[in-house]
Design a protein around this motif. Structure first.
Motif, PDB file in Angstrom:
ATOM      1  N   ILE A 104       0.704  -1.517  -0.139  1.00 30.13           N
ATOM      2  CA  ILE A 104       0.334  -0.432  -0.093  1.00 30.13           C
ATOM      3  C   ILE A 104       0.842   1.323   0.211  1.00 30.13           C
ATOM      4  O   ILE A 104       0.319   2.297  -0.137  1.00 30.13           O
ATOM      5  CB  ILE A 104      -1.230   0.061   1.205  1.00 30.13           C
ATOM      6  CG1 ILE A 104      -1.573  -1.127   1.365  1.00 30.13           C
ATOM      7  CG2 ILE A 104      -1.655   1.015   1.353  1.00 30.13           C
ATOM      8  CD1 ILE A 104      -2.970  -1.295  -0.325  1.00 30.13           C
ATOM      9  N   ALA A 105       1.981   1.200   0.921  1.00 32.92           N
ATOM     10  CA  ALA A 105       2.458   2.510   0.644  1.00 32.92           C
ATOM     11  C   ALA A 105       3.680   2.862  -0.814  1.00 32.92           C
ATOM     12  O   ALA A 105       3.395   3.660  -0.978  1.00 32.92           O
ATOM     13  CB  ALA A 105       3.622   2.254   2.081  1.00 32.92           C
ATOM     14  N   GLU A 106       3.701   1.472  -1.784  1.00 30.02           N
ATOM     15  CA  GLU A 106       4.007   2.079  -2.900  1.00 30.02           C
ATOM     16  C   GLU A 106       2.836   2.563  -3.855  1.00 30.02           C
ATOM     17  O   GLU A 106       2.889   2.871  -4.899  1.00 30.02           O
ATOM     18  CB  GLU A 106       4.743   0.631  -3.480  1.00 30.02           C
ATOM     19  CG  GLU A 106       5.438   0.789  -4.824  1.00 30.02           C
ATOM     20  CD  GLU A 106       5.565  -0.812  -5.607  1.00 30.02           C
ATOM     21  OE1 GLU A 106       6.029  -0.273  -6.965  1.00 30.02           O
ATOM     22  OE2 GLU A 106       5.843  -1.453  -4.847  1.00 30.02           O
ATOM     23  N   ALA A 107       1.671   2.180  -3.816  1.00 36.63           N
ATOM     24  CA  ALA A 107       0.058   2.946  -4.419  1.00 36.63           C
ATOM     25  C   ALA A 107       0.526   3.939  -4.098  1.00 36.63           C
ATOM     26  O   ALA A 107       0.066   4.980  -4.418  1.00 36.63           O
ATOM     27  CB  ALA A 107      -0.643   1.352  -4.074  1.00 36.63           C
ATOM     28  N   VAL A 108       0.467   4.154  -2.603  1.00 39.39           N
ATOM     29  CA  VAL A 108      -0.023   5.707  -2.441  1.00 39.39           C
ATOM     30  C   VAL A 108       0.909   6.453  -2.916  1.00 39.39           C
ATOM     31  O   VAL A 108       1.075   7.900  -3.241  1.00 39.39           O
ATOM     32  CB  VAL A 108       0.354   5.760  -0.507  1.00 39.39           C
ATOM     33  CG1 VAL A 108       0.599   7.174  -0.094  1.00 39.39           C
ATOM     34  CG2 VAL A 108      -0.670   5.762  -0.462  1.00 39.39           C
ATOM     35  N   GLU A 109       2.735   5.958  -3.046  1.00 38.10           N
ATOM     36  CA  GLU A 109       3.683   7.070  -3.872  1.00 38.10           C
ATOM     37  C   GLU A 109       3.326   7.175  -5.180  1.00 38.10           C
ATOM     38  O   GLU A 109       3.546   8.590  -5.193  1.00 38.10           O
ATOM     39  CB  GLU A 109       4.945   6.286  -3.575  1.00 38.10           C
ATOM     40  CG  GLU A 109       5.317   6.243  -2.661  1.00 38.10           C
ATOM     41  CD  GLU A 109       6.256   7.548  -1.739  1.00 38.10           C
ATOM     42  OE1 GLU A 109       6.154   8.140  -3.078  1.00 38.10           O
ATOM     43  OE2 GLU A 109       5.595   8.135  -0.478  1.00 38.10           O
ATOM     44  N   ILE A 110       2.942   5.891  -5.757  1.00 38.74           N
ATOM     45  CA  ILE A 110       2.347   6.324  -7.238  1.00 38.74           C
ATOM     46  C   ILE A 110       1.439   6.611  -7.450  1.00 38.74           C
ATOM     47  O   ILE A 110       0.724   8.181  -8.448  1.00 38.74           O
ATOM     48  CB  ILE A 110       1.522   4.983  -7.693  1.00 38.74           C
ATOM     49  CG1 ILE A 110       3.144   4.098  -7.934  1.00 38.74           C
ATOM     50  CG2 ILE A 110       1.050   4.881  -8.728  1.00 38.74           C
ATOM     51  CD1 ILE A 110       3.028   2.645  -8.037  1.00 38.74           C
ATOM     52  N   PHE A 111      -0.113   7.308  -5.882  1.00 34.61           N
ATOM     53  CA  PHE A 111      -1.633   7.756  -6.517  1.00 34.61           C
ATOM     54  C   PHE A 111      -0.241   9.528  -6.856  1.00 34.61           C
ATOM     55  O   PHE A 111      -1.308  10.932  -6.788  1.00 34.61           O
ATOM     56  CB  PHE A 111      -1.899   7.961  -5.769  1.00 34.61           C
ATOM     57  CG  PHE A 111      -3.635   6.762  -5.805  1.00 34.61           C
ATOM     58  CD1 PHE A 111      -3.900   6.458  -6.708  1.00 34.61           C
ATOM     59  CD2 PHE A 111      -3.344   5.805  -4.547  1.00 34.61           C
ATOM     60  CE1 PHE A 111      -4.747   5.782  -6.517  1.00 34.61           C
ATOM     61  CE2 PHE A 111      -4.346   4.872  -4.683  1.00 34.61           C
ATOM     62  CZ  PHE A 111      -4.853   5.184  -5.938  1.00 34.61           C
ATOM     63  N   LEU A 112       0.249   9.723  -5.321  1.00 33.61           N
ATOM     64  CA  LEU A 112       0.754  11.034  -4.918  1.00 33.61           C
ATOM     65  C   LEU A 112       1.760  11.584  -6.340  1.00 33.61           C
ATOM     66  O   LEU A 112       1.662  12.389  -6.544  1.00 33.61           O
ATOM     67  CB  LEU A 112       1.892  11.369  -3.481  1.00 33.61           C
ATOM     68  CG  LEU A 112       1.272  10.676  -2.385  1.00 33.61           C
ATOM     69  CD1 LEU A 112       2.177  10.386  -1.604  1.00 33.61           C
ATOM     70  CD2 LEU A 112      -0.005  12.427  -2.157  1.00 33.61           C
ATOM     71  N   GLN A 166      -8.971   6.318  -1.238  1.00 33.87           N
ATOM     72  CA  GLN A 166     -10.068   6.412  -0.409  1.00 33.87           C
ATOM     73  C   GLN A 166      -9.970   5.372   0.854  1.00 33.87           C
ATOM     74  O   GLN A 166      -9.394   4.892   1.546  1.00 33.87           O
ATOM     75  CB  GLN A 166     -11.001   6.213  -0.516  1.00 33.87           C
ATOM     76  CG  GLN A 166     -12.234   6.766   1.285  1.00 33.87           C
ATOM     77  CD  GLN A 166     -13.647   6.710   0.555  1.00 33.87           C
ATOM     78  OE1 GLN A 166     -14.277   6.168  -0.653  1.00 33.87           O
ATOM     79  NE2 GLN A 166     -14.650   7.170   1.738  1.00 33.87           N
ATOM     80  N   ASP A 167      -9.497   4.561  -0.645  1.00 29.93           N
ATOM     81  CA  ASP A 167      -9.050   2.913   0.701  1.00 29.93           C
ATOM     82  C   ASP A 167      -7.935   2.818   1.194  1.00 29.93           C
ATOM     83  O   ASP A 167      -6.983   2.293   2.301  1.00 29.93           O
ATOM     84  CB  ASP A 167      -9.083   2.140  -0.876  1.00 29.93           C
ATOM     85  CG  ASP A 167     -10.500   1.213  -0.999  1.00 29.93           C
ATOM     86  OD1 ASP A 167     -11.268   1.684  -1.155  1.00 29.93           O
ATOM     87  OD2 ASP A 167     -10.278   1.197  -2.790  1.00 29.93           O
ATOM     88  N   CYS A 168      -6.622   3.464   0.061  1.00 26.01           N
ATOM     89  CA  CYS A 168      -5.425   3.665   0.760  1.00 26.01           C
ATOM     90  C   CYS A 168      -5.141   5.093   2.404  1.00 26.01           C
ATOM     91  O   CYS A 168      -4.807   3.721   3.158  1.00 26.01           O
ATOM     92  CB  CYS A 168      -4.200   4.458  -0.099  1.00 26.01           C
ATOM     93  SG  CYS A 168      -4.253   3.043  -1.410  1.00 26.01           S
ATOM     94  N   LEU A 169      -6.320   5.529   2.119  1.00 30.15           N
ATOM     95  CA  LEU A 169      -6.401   6.130   3.517  1.00 30.15           C
ATOM     96  C   LEU A 169      -7.017   5.681   4.515  1.00 30.15           C
ATOM     97  O   LEU A 169      -6.000   5.786   5.444  1.00 30.15           O
ATOM     98  CB  LEU A 169      -7.318   8.008   2.879  1.00 30.15           C
ATOM     99  CG  LEU A 169      -6.658   8.823   4.153  1.00 30.15           C
ATOM    100  CD1 LEU A 169      -6.244   9.203   4.291  1.00 30.15           C
ATOM    101  CD2 LEU A 169      -8.424   9.971   4.006  1.00 30.15           C
TER     102      LEU A 169
END
Length: 143
Positions: free
Chosen positions: A23-31, A54-57
């Motif tokens: 998830i941390a990697e996915a968040v970096e991609i989103f950002l 929202q799922d990640c948050l």
């Protein structure tokens, strides 16, 4: 407006995720991408789910309380996301978006492989472009 096809306004290079991505990697991609959600694909480019900011948050917030983050995309993704075809009508999709929650739809080809995404903003742009063109055509006839 029926003639406006989804393929004319789709993003052909969307942000995507894999089931085993942290998830941390996915968040970096989103950002980096400034995209609020994206399809989860398998090794053959088939859409197997959908992940949103929202799922990640929700899970990142939990991780701050627990001081751990061991979630992967597959733990959070939505199974069986709504998808559309590139030859679909933007107007039909706009009507669907007024009733359904997704703000981003994966676009799949005839073999059900991901070829892009279309967002609510893309649909608004398509309708706005069409209305502007209709106004300009009507205005030029009046002159």
């Amino acid at each position: 407006m029926e003639s406006i096809k989804i393929s004319s306004y789709m993003n052909r290079r969307p942000v995507t995720f894999t089931v085993d991505m942290h998830i941390a990697e996915a968040v970096e991609i989103f950002l980096r991408a400034k995209q609020i959600g994206g399809p989860v694909i398998d090794e053959n480019n088939y859409v197997v789910g959908f992940l949103s900011e929202q799922d990640c948050l929700i899970k990142m917030l939990e991780a701050t309380y627990l001081n751990e983050s061991h979630y992967v995309v597959g733990d959070l993704m939505h199974d069986k996301p709504l998808t559309v075809r590139p030859d679909g009508s933007v107007l039909d999709l706009a009507q669907q978006m007024t009733h359904a929650k997704p703000k981003i739809y994966p676009i799949i080809d005839e073999s059900n492989k991901l070829i892009g995404v279309i967002t609510r903003s893309d649909v608004l742009k398509a309708i706005d472009d069409q209305l502007k063109a209709m106004y300009q055509d009507g205005h030029s006839r009046l002159v």
